[in-house]
Design an enzyme around this catalytic site. Structure first.
Site, PDB file in Angstrom:
ATOM      1  N   ASP A   6       0.863  -1.193   0.000  1.00 42.57           N
ATOM      2  CA  ASP A   6       0.000   0.000   0.000  1.00 42.57           C
ATOM      3  C   ASP A   6       0.896   1.238   0.000  1.00 42.57           C
ATOM      4  O   ASP A   6       2.092   1.158   0.317  1.00 42.57           O
ATOM      5  CB  ASP A   6      -0.913   0.015   1.233  1.00 42.57           C
ATOM      6  CG  ASP A   6      -1.838   1.236   1.249  1.00 42.57           C
ATOM      7  OD1 ASP A   6      -2.423   1.548   0.202  1.00 42.57           O
ATOM      8  OD2 ASP A   6      -1.947   1.897   2.291  1.00 42.57           O
ATOM      9  N   SER A   7       0.303   2.376  -0.306  1.00 43.73           N
ATOM     10  CA  SER A   7       1.079   3.614  -0.280  1.00 43.73           C
ATOM     11  C   SER A   7       1.521   3.956   1.147  1.00 43.73           C
ATOM     12  O   SER A   7       2.494   4.670   1.335  1.00 43.73           O
ATOM     13  CB  SER A   7       0.227   4.757  -0.828  1.00 43.73           C
ATOM     14  OG  SER A   7      -0.915   4.912  -0.014  1.00 43.73           O
ATOM     15  N   TYR A  38      -0.934   8.541  -2.482  1.00 48.37           N
ATOM     16  CA  TYR A  38      -0.971   8.328  -3.925  1.00 48.37           C
ATOM     17  C   TYR A  38      -2.196   9.008  -4.549  1.00 48.37           C
ATOM     18  O   TYR A  38      -2.194   9.336  -5.731  1.00 48.37           O
ATOM     19  CB  TYR A  38      -1.070   6.823  -4.240  1.00 48.37           C
ATOM     20  CG  TYR A  38       0.231   6.062  -4.199  1.00 48.37           C
ATOM     21  CD1 TYR A  38       1.378   6.593  -3.620  1.00 48.37           C
ATOM     22  CD2 TYR A  38       0.304   4.782  -4.737  1.00 48.37           C
ATOM     23  CE1 TYR A  38       2.560   5.866  -3.585  1.00 48.37           C
ATOM     24  CE2 TYR A  38       1.481   4.050  -4.711  1.00 48.37           C
ATOM     25  CZ  TYR A  38       2.598   4.586  -4.133  1.00 48.37           C
ATOM     26  OH  TYR A  38       3.761   3.866  -4.112  1.00 48.37           O
ATOM     27  N   GLY A  39      -3.238   9.158  -3.737  1.00 47.55           N
ATOM     28  CA  GLY A  39      -4.538   9.566  -4.250  1.00 47.55           C
ATOM     29  C   GLY A  39      -4.590  10.942  -4.878  1.00 47.55           C
ATOM     30  O   GLY A  39      -5.536  11.276  -5.581  1.00 47.55           O
ATOM     31  N   CYS A  69      -4.242  -1.342  -2.137  1.00 51.36           N
ATOM     32  CA  CYS A  69      -4.379   0.095  -2.331  1.00 51.36           C
ATOM     33  C   CYS A  69      -5.360   0.290  -3.482  1.00 51.36           C
ATOM     34  O   CYS A  69      -5.079  -0.129  -4.619  1.00 51.36           O
ATOM     35  CB  CYS A  69      -3.016   0.689  -2.682  1.00 51.36           C
ATOM     36  SG  CYS A  69      -3.075   2.444  -3.075  1.00 51.36           S
ATOM     37  N   ASN A  70      -6.504   0.881  -3.200  1.00 54.05           N
ATOM     38  CA  ASN A  70      -7.505   1.073  -4.253  1.00 54.05           C
ATOM     39  C   ASN A  70      -6.989   1.982  -5.357  1.00 54.05           C
ATOM     40  O   ASN A  70      -7.272   1.775  -6.533  1.00 54.05           O
ATOM     41  CB  ASN A  70      -8.773   1.690  -3.667  1.00 54.05           C
ATOM     42  CG  ASN A  70      -9.563   0.708  -2.837  1.00 54.05           C
ATOM     43  OD1 ASN A  70     -10.459   0.049  -3.330  1.00 54.05           O
ATOM     44  ND2 ASN A  70      -9.221   0.579  -1.562  1.00 54.05           N
ATOM     45  N   THR A  71      -6.236   3.007  -4.966  1.00 51.37           N
ATOM     46  CA  THR A  71      -5.753   3.968  -5.950  1.00 51.37           C
ATOM     47  C   THR A  71      -4.844   3.269  -6.957  1.00 51.37           C
ATOM     48  O   THR A  71      -5.017   3.409  -8.173  1.00 51.37           O
ATOM     49  CB  THR A  71      -4.992   5.108  -5.242  1.00 51.37           C
ATOM     50  OG1 THR A  71      -5.816   5.612  -4.187  1.00 51.37           O
ATOM     51  CG2 THR A  71      -4.647   6.216  -6.197  1.00 51.37           C
ATOM     52  N   GLU A 166      -2.504   9.422   7.939  1.00 49.63           N
ATOM     53  CA  GLU A 166      -1.056   9.166   7.939  1.00 49.63           C
ATOM     54  C   GLU A 166      -0.335  10.032   8.975  1.00 49.63           C
ATOM     55  O   GLU A 166       0.623   9.606   9.588  1.00 49.63           O
ATOM     56  CB  GLU A 166      -0.458   9.453   6.555  1.00 49.63           C
ATOM     57  CG  GLU A 166      -0.771   8.421   5.491  1.00 49.63           C
ATOM     58  CD  GLU A 166      -0.018   7.104   5.701  1.00 49.63           C
ATOM     59  OE1 GLU A 166       1.135   7.112   6.121  1.00 49.63           O
ATOM     60  OE2 GLU A 166      -0.638   6.056   5.435  1.00 49.63           O
ATOM     61  N   CYS A 201     -10.966   3.050  -0.226  1.00 50.62           N
ATOM     62  CA  CYS A 201      -9.572   3.398   0.069  1.00 50.62           C
ATOM     63  C   CYS A 201      -9.238   2.637   1.337  1.00 50.62           C
ATOM     64  O   CYS A 201      -9.970   2.744   2.325  1.00 50.62           O
ATOM     65  CB  CYS A 201      -9.420   4.905   0.288  1.00 50.62           C
ATOM     66  SG  CYS A 201      -7.802   5.367   0.961  1.00 50.62           S
ATOM     67  N   THR A 202      -8.165   1.865   1.291  1.00 46.28           N
ATOM     68  CA  THR A 202      -7.884   0.984   2.440  1.00 46.28           C
ATOM     69  C   THR A 202      -7.610   1.779   3.721  1.00 46.28           C
ATOM     70  O   THR A 202      -7.803   1.275   4.815  1.00 46.28           O
ATOM     71  CB  THR A 202      -6.718   0.033   2.123  1.00 46.28           C
ATOM     72  OG1 THR A 202      -5.606   0.803   1.632  1.00 46.28           O
ATOM     73  CG2 THR A 202      -7.125  -0.979   1.075  1.00 46.28           C
ATOM     74  N   HIS A 203      -7.172   3.019   3.572  1.00 45.21           N
ATOM     75  CA  HIS A 203      -6.970   3.851   4.772  1.00 45.21           C
ATOM     76  C   HIS A 203      -8.286   4.082   5.524  1.00 45.21           C
ATOM     77  O   HIS A 203      -8.294   4.209   6.748  1.00 45.21           O
ATOM     78  CB  HIS A 203      -6.399   5.214   4.388  1.00 45.21           C
ATOM     79  CG  HIS A 203      -4.932   5.208   4.131  1.00 45.21           C
ATOM     80  ND1 HIS A 203      -4.382   4.672   2.998  1.00 45.21           N
ATOM     81  CD2 HIS A 203      -3.897   5.687   4.867  1.00 45.21           C
ATOM     82  CE1 HIS A 203      -3.067   4.826   3.038  1.00 45.21           C
ATOM     83  NE2 HIS A 203      -2.751   5.438   4.161  1.00 45.21           N
TER      84      HIS A 203
HETATM   85  N1  DGL Z   1      -4.859   3.454   0.799  1.00 50.18           N
HETATM   86  C1  DGL Z   1      -4.772   3.694  -0.575  1.00 50.18           C
HETATM   87  C2  DGL Z   1      -6.084   3.480  -1.286  1.00 50.18           C
HETATM   88  O1  DGL Z   1      -6.698   2.511  -1.013  1.00 50.18           O
HETATM   89  C3  DGL Z   1      -4.070   4.912  -1.023  1.00 50.18           C
HETATM   90  C4  DGL Z   1      -4.374   6.167  -0.372  1.00 50.18           C
HETATM   91  C5  DGL Z   1      -3.392   7.220  -0.827  1.00 50.18           C
HETATM   92  O2  DGL Z   1      -2.198   6.994  -0.746  1.00 50.18           O
HETATM   93  O3  DGL Z   1      -3.871   8.260  -1.279  1.00 50.18           O
HETATM   94  O4  DGL Z   1      -6.505   4.213  -2.127  1.00 50.18           O
END
Ligand code: DGL
Length: 281
Positions: A6-7, A38-39, A69-71, A166, A201-203
């Protein structure tokens, strides 16, 4: 050994579910904290960083990587599977986190792209909360639409939310952001409660309780980590070539491209127990 990428910290929610389901497998978790979030990066940047980090995991001998990571999954997975993986790393596999969610909503296996139609076809309204990049990719909208055109998908980008998580921002500040994003989406839907909400988004799963509290009671909140764990278990059953090596014993390593001490401190808060991140070399 299975790699999980993941990011940043978000993929820990997926890792936790995978370990719960496959306690005897060895895992290595890699967070690209140096480049998160990453988003809000360009699609090209997300692609380049994703490939770079998957290669790191492949070099550590992970034959299978879960892109938690969905992104990255929305922007880079299809492209890297079509143009890079088989030529650069034959025999290796990368699995994403969108597929199990789309399968759950459309109630049909991923490879059956044709709409099922007829009585009993899914026709819910779905709210997707995700990063700006995932929302602009329209990956959830497109993949659901191909299989279940009656389902109406409403997307809500949540800029700043990954950063707040984060950085370990105060709970009240994160809650205010979540309340604002949910209110904006409900407004956009004309005040009608969605049948299903997806934290794309996994976060966001780290703060799923805040989304639950802000969403109408009748909205069903899907939990992506559990769906991903089910899908991985099923995949491993169908692909014995990725069975555990004889010396696997339930070990977990945490690696980061960022500052390991700070990453461990925040990671522990969200993971539910202490995590000892090491710098990736
Ligand atoms: N947790 C990641 C996701 O699922 C990335 C979030 C990010 O880095 O912006 O999208």
């Amino acid at each position: 050994m299975i790699g999980v990428f993941d990011s940043g910290h978000g993929g820990l929610t997926v890792l936790r579910a995978l370990i719960g389901r496959l306690p005897r497998r060895d895992f290595v978790y890699l967070g690209d904290h140096a480049h998160a979030p990453y988003g809000e990066r360009s699609a090209e940047d997300v692609y380049r960083l994703t490939v770079e980090n998957i290669e790191r995991l492949f070099r550590m001998d992970c034959r299978l990587v879960v892109l938690a990571c969905n992104t990255a999954a929305a922007v880079a997975l299809r492209r890297l599977q079509r143009t890079w993986l088989d030529t650069a790393w034959p025999g290796r596999r990368v699995l994403g986190v969108l597929v199990p969610v789309v399968e759950e909503i459309t109630r049909q296996p991923w490879h059956e792209e044709a709409p099922r139609g007829g009585p009993g076809a899914p026709s819910e309204t779905v709210a997707v909360f995700a990063t700006l990049r995932t929302v602009t990719s329209r990956a959830y909208v497109g993949e659901i639409d191909k299989r279940a055109p009656e389902v109406r998908v409403f997307q809500q980008a949540c800029p700043g939310l990954v950063d707040a998580i984060e950085d370990g921002a105060a709970e009240a500040d994160i809650r205010a952001l979540v309340d604002g994003f949910v209110a904006t989406l409900l407004d956009h839907m004309g005040g009608v409660a969605p049948d299903i909400a997806v934290l794309g988004c996994t976060h966001y799963e780290l703060i799923a309780g805040m989304f639950r509290a802000a969403l109408p009671a009748r909205t069903q909140l899907l939990h992506q980590p559990g769906l991903v764990a089910d899908a991985l278990e099923d995949y491993l059953r169908r692909h014995p070539e990725f069975a555990a090596a004889p010396d696997e014993a339930g070990r977990v390593r945490f690696l980061t491209t960022g500052a390991a001490a700070a990453v461990s401190r925040i990671g522990g808060r969200f993971y539910g127990s202490a995590v000892d991140f090491q710098p990736v070399n």
